[in-house]
Design a protein around this motif. Sequence first.
Motif, PDB file in Angstrom:
ATOM      1  N   GLN A  61      10.670  -1.335  -7.798  1.00  0.00           N
ATOM      2  CA  GLN A  61      11.463  -2.513  -7.425  1.00  0.00           C
ATOM      3  C   GLN A  61      12.921  -2.269  -7.844  1.00  0.00           C
ATOM      4  N   GLY A  62      13.755  -3.232  -7.558  1.00  0.00           N
ATOM      5  CA  GLY A  62      15.164  -3.068  -7.931  1.00  0.00           C
ATOM      6  C   GLY A  62      16.017  -2.440  -6.836  1.00  0.00           C
ATOM      7  N   GLY A  63      15.406  -2.156  -5.697  1.00  0.00           N
ATOM      8  CA  GLY A  63      16.164  -1.639  -4.560  1.00  0.00           C
ATOM      9  C   GLY A  63      16.685  -0.218  -4.767  1.00  0.00           C
ATOM     10  N   ALA A  64      17.347   0.285  -3.731  1.00  0.00           N
ATOM     11  CA  ALA A  64      18.007   1.578  -3.863  1.00  0.00           C
ATOM     12  C   ALA A  64      19.053   1.493  -4.977  1.00  0.00           C
ATOM     13  N   THR A  65      19.555   0.301  -5.197  1.00  0.00           N
ATOM     14  CA  THR A  65      20.600   0.114  -6.207  1.00  0.00           C
ATOM     15  C   THR A  65      20.122   0.495  -7.607  1.00  0.00           C
ATOM     16  N   LEU A  66      18.882   0.169  -7.953  1.00  0.00           N
ATOM     17  CA  LEU A  66      18.387   0.599  -9.270  1.00  0.00           C
ATOM     18  C   LEU A  66      18.229   2.125  -9.311  1.00  0.00           C
ATOM     19  N   GLN A  67      17.946   2.723  -8.162  1.00  0.00           N
ATOM     20  CA  GLN A  67      17.836   4.189  -8.130  1.00  0.00           C
ATOM     21  C   GLN A  67      19.184   4.869  -8.411  1.00  0.00           C
ATOM     22  N   PHE A  68      20.276   4.191  -8.076  1.00  0.00           N
ATOM     23  CA  PHE A  68      21.594   4.759  -8.413  1.00  0.00           C
ATOM     24  C   PHE A  68      21.664   5.040  -9.918  1.00  0.00           C
ATOM     25  N   ALA A  69      20.981   4.207 -10.723  1.00  0.00           N
ATOM     26  CA  ALA A  69      20.971   4.397 -12.184  1.00  0.00           C
ATOM     27  C   ALA A  69      19.794   5.249 -12.649  1.00  0.00           C
ATOM     28  N   ALA A  89      30.689   4.044   1.478  1.00  0.00           N
ATOM     29  CA  ALA A  89      30.462   2.912   0.573  1.00  0.00           C
ATOM     30  C   ALA A  89      29.203   3.060  -0.287  1.00  0.00           C
ATOM     31  N   TRP A  90      28.114   3.558   0.287  1.00  0.00           N
ATOM     32  CA  TRP A  90      26.886   3.664  -0.515  1.00  0.00           C
ATOM     33  C   TRP A  90      26.962   4.817  -1.492  1.00  0.00           C
ATOM     34  N   ALA A  91      27.520   5.931  -1.059  1.00  0.00           N
ATOM     35  CA  ALA A  91      27.705   7.051  -1.980  1.00  0.00           C
ATOM     36  C   ALA A  91      28.577   6.608  -3.152  1.00  0.00           C
ATOM     37  N   ILE A 135      23.109  13.224  -2.240  1.00  0.00           N
ATOM     38  CA  ILE A 135      23.733  12.903  -0.952  1.00  0.00           C
ATOM     39  C   ILE A 135      23.206  11.544  -0.444  1.00  0.00           C
ATOM     40  N   THR A 136      23.946  10.954   0.467  1.00  0.00           N
ATOM     41  CA  THR A 136      23.520   9.719   1.137  1.00  0.00           C
ATOM     42  C   THR A 136      23.259  10.129   2.580  1.00  0.00           C
ATOM     43  N   SER A 137      21.986  10.245   2.957  1.00  0.00           N
ATOM     44  CA  SER A 137      21.682  10.911   4.235  1.00  0.00           C
ATOM     45  C   SER A 137      22.229  10.138   5.436  1.00  0.00           C
ATOM     46  N   ASN A 138      22.345   8.822   5.286  1.00  0.00           N
ATOM     47  CA  ASN A 138      22.916   8.007   6.365  1.00  0.00           C
ATOM     48  C   ASN A 138      23.803   6.936   5.733  1.00  0.00           C
ATOM     49  N   GLU A 139      25.077   6.960   6.080  1.00  0.00           N
ATOM     50  CA  GLU A 139      25.993   5.940   5.553  1.00  0.00           C
ATOM     51  C   GLU A 139      25.918   4.731   6.481  1.00  0.00           C
ATOM     52  N   ALA A 158      18.317  12.527  -2.367  1.00  0.00           N
ATOM     53  CA  ALA A 158      18.895  11.836  -1.206  1.00  0.00           C
ATOM     54  C   ALA A 158      18.569  10.348  -1.197  1.00  0.00           C
ATOM     55  N   ASP A 159      19.598   9.553  -0.984  1.00  0.00           N
ATOM     56  CA  ASP A 159      19.431   8.132  -0.682  1.00  0.00           C
ATOM     57  C   ASP A 159      19.184   8.041   0.821  1.00  0.00           C
ATOM     58  N   MET A 160      17.930   7.798   1.198  1.00  0.00           N
ATOM     59  CA  MET A 160      17.563   7.706   2.619  1.00  0.00           C
ATOM     60  C   MET A 160      17.253   6.275   3.031  1.00  0.00           C
ATOM     61  N   SER A 161      17.874   5.323   2.350  1.00  0.00           N
ATOM     62  CA  SER A 161      17.538   3.916   2.598  1.00  0.00           C
ATOM     63  C   SER A 161      17.631   3.535   4.068  1.00  0.00           C
ATOM     64  N   SER A 162      18.594   4.102   4.777  1.00  0.00           N
ATOM     65  CA  SER A 162      18.781   3.633   6.146  1.00  0.00           C
ATOM     66  C   SER A 162      18.354   4.647   7.205  1.00  0.00           C
ATOM     67  N   ASP A 163      17.698   5.756   6.809  1.00  0.00           N
ATOM     68  CA  ASP A 163      17.154   6.602   7.884  1.00  0.00           C
ATOM     69  C   ASP A 163      15.816   7.255   7.564  1.00  0.00           C
ATOM     70  N   ALA A 179      14.457   5.184  -1.109  1.00  0.00           N
ATOM     71  CA  ALA A 179      14.829   4.292  -0.012  1.00  0.00           C
ATOM     72  C   ALA A 179      14.357   2.874  -0.298  1.00  0.00           C
ATOM     73  N   GLY A 180      15.273   1.932  -0.270  1.00  0.00           N
ATOM     74  CA  GLY A 180      14.875   0.525  -0.224  1.00  0.00           C
ATOM     75  C   GLY A 180      14.120   0.344   1.088  1.00  0.00           C
ATOM     76  N   ALA A 181      13.030  -0.413   1.075  1.00  0.00           N
ATOM     77  CA  ALA A 181      12.164  -0.453   2.265  1.00  0.00           C
ATOM     78  C   ALA A 181      12.729  -1.275   3.411  1.00  0.00           C
ATOM     79  N   GLN A 182      13.680  -2.142   3.130  1.00  0.00           N
ATOM     80  CA  GLN A 182      13.986  -3.222   4.073  1.00  0.00           C
ATOM     81  C   GLN A 182      14.681  -2.803   5.364  1.00  0.00           C
ATOM     82  N   LYS A 183      15.126  -1.554   5.458  1.00  0.00           N
ATOM     83  CA  LYS A 183      15.779  -1.176   6.713  1.00  0.00           C
ATOM     84  C   LYS A 183      14.812  -0.477   7.660  1.00  0.00           C
ATOM     85  N   ASN A 184      14.092   0.514   7.156  1.00  0.00           N
ATOM     86  CA  ASN A 184      13.278   1.322   8.066  1.00  0.00           C
ATOM     87  C   ASN A 184      11.800   1.369   7.740  1.00  0.00           C
TER      88      ASN A 184
END
Length: 359
Positions: A61-69, A89-91, A135-139, A158-163, A179-184
Amino acid sequence: MLPQEVLQQAQQQLLDYQGSGMSILESSHRGKAYEAVHQEAQANLRELMAIPEDYAVLFLQGGATLQFAMVPMNLLGKNQVADYTHSGAWAAKAIDEAKRIGSVHLAADTSAVRPARVPLPAELALTPGAAYLHITSNETIAGTQWKTFPNTQEPLVADMSSDILSRPIDVKAFGLIYAGAQKNLGPAGVTVVIIRKDLAQRVGDSIAMFLRYATHIKENSLYNTPACFAVYLLMLFTRWLIKQGGVSAISKRNQEKASRLYAAIDGSSFYRGIAHTDHRSQMNVTFRLPTEELEAEFVREASACGLKGLQGHRSAGGIRASLYNAMPIEGVDALIEWMKDFEQRQGKVRFAGKSQEVA
Ligand SMILES: *Cc1c(COP(=O)(O)O)cnc(C)c1O
């Protein structure tokens, strides 16, 4: 967007899950019903992405944002450096968080380049012995996407939240994918982490149990109560995706969707793409109209016609059409038709040239 079929299944099962007399919303995360959901969600992801045995699939839980930490907390040692690519912006958020935890080196920075683009693997200035490369695979905001991934000694994160699941990737080329699940993948509330298990052993004792990947690997993402309903929807979504023919089939459909929309943009002097043509995202198609007033009118009228969510991110402006996995081709065609109609009615104002030198 979620597939209609998935929403209907959830609706049908909501009051009585498989004859248990209870909703999955009411079931214990230690009970048989949820256990099967949890396992199938993991198994579906393993099948769709061909995830090897030495990788764990976690539902956090905590979204991709918690993964940044969590990524630097777990993977970046005291005397080490982590390489990051700055592509937008996400990178920037991932970098900012990592800097609070350890030493960060920018291996490439394309964040201010216009038209927007991501770094090329050949441009990276890597640190010998770096803890990892992020890397942020998709900005998502700029609408740019890595087409080929760097082949590195250091583990690739890789942050693949959006792809994620939108195109075939070789999981073995990565040390960690999140990846936060909410996009893909499903709804908000669950974050998928795919991690090569040996990397979870780097962390020291000083980090809270909850923030260690090793804890969640050991407890199979049941260290505490997971986001059960979100995992359930992820399970239904991945089951749907397997039925569609998996990642290779959805990838072809995603390519078709994006190329139709980019062709419509390129064929008009009223619309102008934001991303460099070689770096265009298949998931987030970003473009501008000649004036901000026209953009506001475009979003307003489109929404009234049932074409929702077209406003660019609040930090970027312009228009953004997100074509995530569950968006059908018909949705893209409807948007293209609408764009032609809007241009006919409002297209007296034009861009001066068709160059991509747009801010
Ligand atoms: C949306 C997004 C995030 C943020 O995800 P949360 O789940 O809201 O924390 C991070 N990275 C990328 C690339 C995104 O698109």
